[in-house]
Scaffold this motif. Structure first.
Motif, PDB file in Angstrom:
ATOM      1  N   TYR A  81       2.171   1.613  -3.422  1.00 40.48           N
ATOM      2  CA  TYR A  81       1.102   2.084  -4.312  1.00 40.48           C
ATOM      3  C   TYR A  81       0.890   3.589  -4.154  1.00 40.48           C
ATOM      4  O   TYR A  81       0.774   4.312  -5.150  1.00 40.48           O
ATOM      5  N   ARG A  85       0.840  -1.199   0.000  1.00 42.41           N
ATOM      6  CA  ARG A  85       0.000   0.000   0.000  1.00 42.41           C
ATOM      7  C   ARG A  85       0.879   1.254   0.000  1.00 42.41           C
ATOM      8  O   ARG A  85       0.592   2.222  -0.709  1.00 42.41           O
ATOM      9  N   GLN A 125      -0.276  -2.712  -7.278  1.00 45.05           N
ATOM     10  CA  GLN A 125      -1.661  -3.117  -7.512  1.00 45.05           C
ATOM     11  C   GLN A 125      -1.740  -4.591  -7.922  1.00 45.05           C
ATOM     12  O   GLN A 125      -2.571  -5.347  -7.387  1.00 45.05           O
ATOM     13  N   MET A 137      -7.843   0.038  -1.679  1.00 43.76           N
ATOM     14  CA  MET A 137      -7.443  -0.361  -3.027  1.00 43.76           C
ATOM     15  C   MET A 137      -8.664  -0.518  -3.927  1.00 43.76           C
ATOM     16  O   MET A 137      -8.620  -0.167  -5.121  1.00 43.76           O
ATOM     17  N   THR A 159      -9.187   1.579  -7.306  1.00 45.47           N
ATOM     18  CA  THR A 159      -9.049   0.868  -8.586  1.00 45.47           C
ATOM     19  C   THR A 159     -10.351   0.269  -9.118  1.00 45.47           C
ATOM     20  O   THR A 159     -10.434  -0.087 -10.294  1.00 45.47           O
TER      21      THR A 159
END
Length: 436
Positions: free
Chosen positions: A306, A303, A322, A357, A361
């Motif tokens: 990301y 994370r 990801q 996430m 996404t």
């Protein structure tokens, strides 16, 4: 009953739909937790800071607004007394003044009348940080693990970054960034090059370690290691800070993680805390599967990667993180090696990351695993939660301790984090954890 069950059931802002029987159990457990606050005099200063946060999160579901106001004012008074008695650590975002600041700041958005109190809290935090950073003039300062999230500077930096229009807060943020940039330079220990983030463990930390670390350690965790500075510096860059060396420091951290990455059954893992000898290759460290948690696991580290990739427009790093997290989301829940429902190293903390996430996404794999983890976490009532903690203490041969009001390792964190997940609305608690 303080909480109105029907208000939660009919709440239009709830986005993630749990099975009805699971959601009903969660609501009952929320009510059971807030029933503890009917004995508000039992709440101690160290608990009050997390109770304030819970009161902010669940305000709209209170049956009577004046009851919310009464409990909030009483809890704030307990908090004030704790501050006046120097109860709180000077800078920490967990049990310290930075945590107080996060909670009071969130409350001020719901109750603007307390803004003068927030201002005084911020002044105390700034004074404490100024005193703490006075030590940065000595080289010994850079041999300690004082950059971490839990008790170090990454947490306070994350808080300061929310006040871009405040000159004093910005100046303090810049000082911490400067220290991190200096810290990012490689150094030499016993003739070997190591990251500048290398540090010597304290007596307390050493007591929890299995290995001797006379020559120090390199820590890849988020809670106590380099993951905190990575996320905090990336957020600082995104907020407009362009200090010379900042980008290099962030990219150096990214490279450090990519260099130690290893795979087991096509799943990405990173070391936790390794000794100097292990880092330079004189000794081996176990390259085995580990807990998929926020604090030290791949989930928390990926994370942070990301966030840095996203905020620096580094598509390669962003896509890598990801893709690896998607593979983790497809794992069986039993392979996560989690034994508790808590935030720090349990189901609900990992669920919070996977939910973020999903929000970023829109990948269904993240939603599916988030829902599965929620169902494993929110069904535990207080009695079962305490019993689970007691059994774990027996298995691990450790002292049994449990705090229902603690956010990081207690019941409070499960109830609050679950709400932020199902509403799809991260709070100051996710900020404190450097998840956002």
């Amino acid at each position: 009953m303080l909480i109105n069950i029907e208000k939660i059931k009919s709440c239009e802002s709830i986005k993630l739909k749990l099975p009805e029987h699971i959601f009903d159990e969660y609501i009952q457990n929320v009510c059971e937790y807030f029933a503890l606050l009917e004995n508000i005099n039992n709440v101690k200063p160290g608990e009050a800071v997390d109770v304030v946060s819970a009161l902010v999160s669940f305000r709209e579901y209170f049956d009577i607004e004046t009851e919310w106001e009464r409990l909030t004012l009483h809890t704030l008074d307990t908090l004030r007394k704790g501050i006046n008695r120097s109860f709180f650590d000077k800078i920490s975002v967990f049990g310290g003044m930075a945590q107080v600041a996060f909670s009071v700041s969130a409350l001020s958005l719901a109750a603007p009348k307390i803004e003068p109190f927030l201002k005084s809290v911020n002044e105390i935090l700034l004074n404490n940080l100024a005193e703490y950073l006075g030590g940065a003039e000595k080289e010994d300062f850079y041999t300690l693990g004082n950059y971490e999230v839990i008790n170090g500077l990454s947490g306070p930096l994350r808080y300061l970054l929310d006040f871009s229009d405040d000159e004093k807060m910005n100046e303090m943020a810049k000082k911490i960034i400067d220290i991190f940039i200096k810290r990012s330079k490689d150094k030499t220990i016993l003739g070997k090059k190591v990251p500048g983030w290398h540090y010597y463990t304290s007596e307390v930390e050493s007591s929890f370690m299995n290995e001797q670390a006379t020559n120090g350690v390199v820590n890849y965790g988020v809670s106590h290691g380099m993951g905190g500075p990575l996320a905090a510096l990336a957020i600082a860059y995104n907020k407009g800070f362009r200090t010379e060396g900042l980008l290099e420091a962030i990219n150096g951290l990214i490279s450090e993680y990519m260099n130690v990455l290893y795979y087991v059954n096509d799943i990405a893992y990173f070391p936790g805390r390794i000794t100097f000898e292990q880092y330079v290759g004189n000794e081996e460290f176990a390259k085995a599967p580990s807990q998929m948690s926020w604090c030290y696991g791949s989930v928390g580290i990926l994370r942070a990667l990301y966030i840095s990739g996203n905020l620096l427009s580094n598509e390669k790093v962003k896509q890598f993180a990801q893709d690896e997290l998607i593979k983790i989301a497809k794992m069986e829940l039993s392979d996560y090696q989690l034994m508790q429902p808590i935030v720090c190293h349990g189901y609900i903390g990992t669920a919070a990351i996977l939910n973020l996430m999903y929000l970023d996404t829109n990948r269904i794999e993240f939603l599916q695993k988030t829902t599965e983890m929620l169902e494993a976490s929110v069904v535990l009532n207080i009695e079962r939660f305490v019993e689970n903690e007691k059994q774990l203490a027996n298995v691990r041969n450790t002292t049994f301790r449990v705090s229902l009001h603690n956010h990081l390792e207690g019941y409070n964190g499960i109830m609050q984090t679950a709400l932020s997940i199902i509403k799809g609305h991260p709070t100051e608690n996710e900020e404190r954890l450097l998840m956002i």
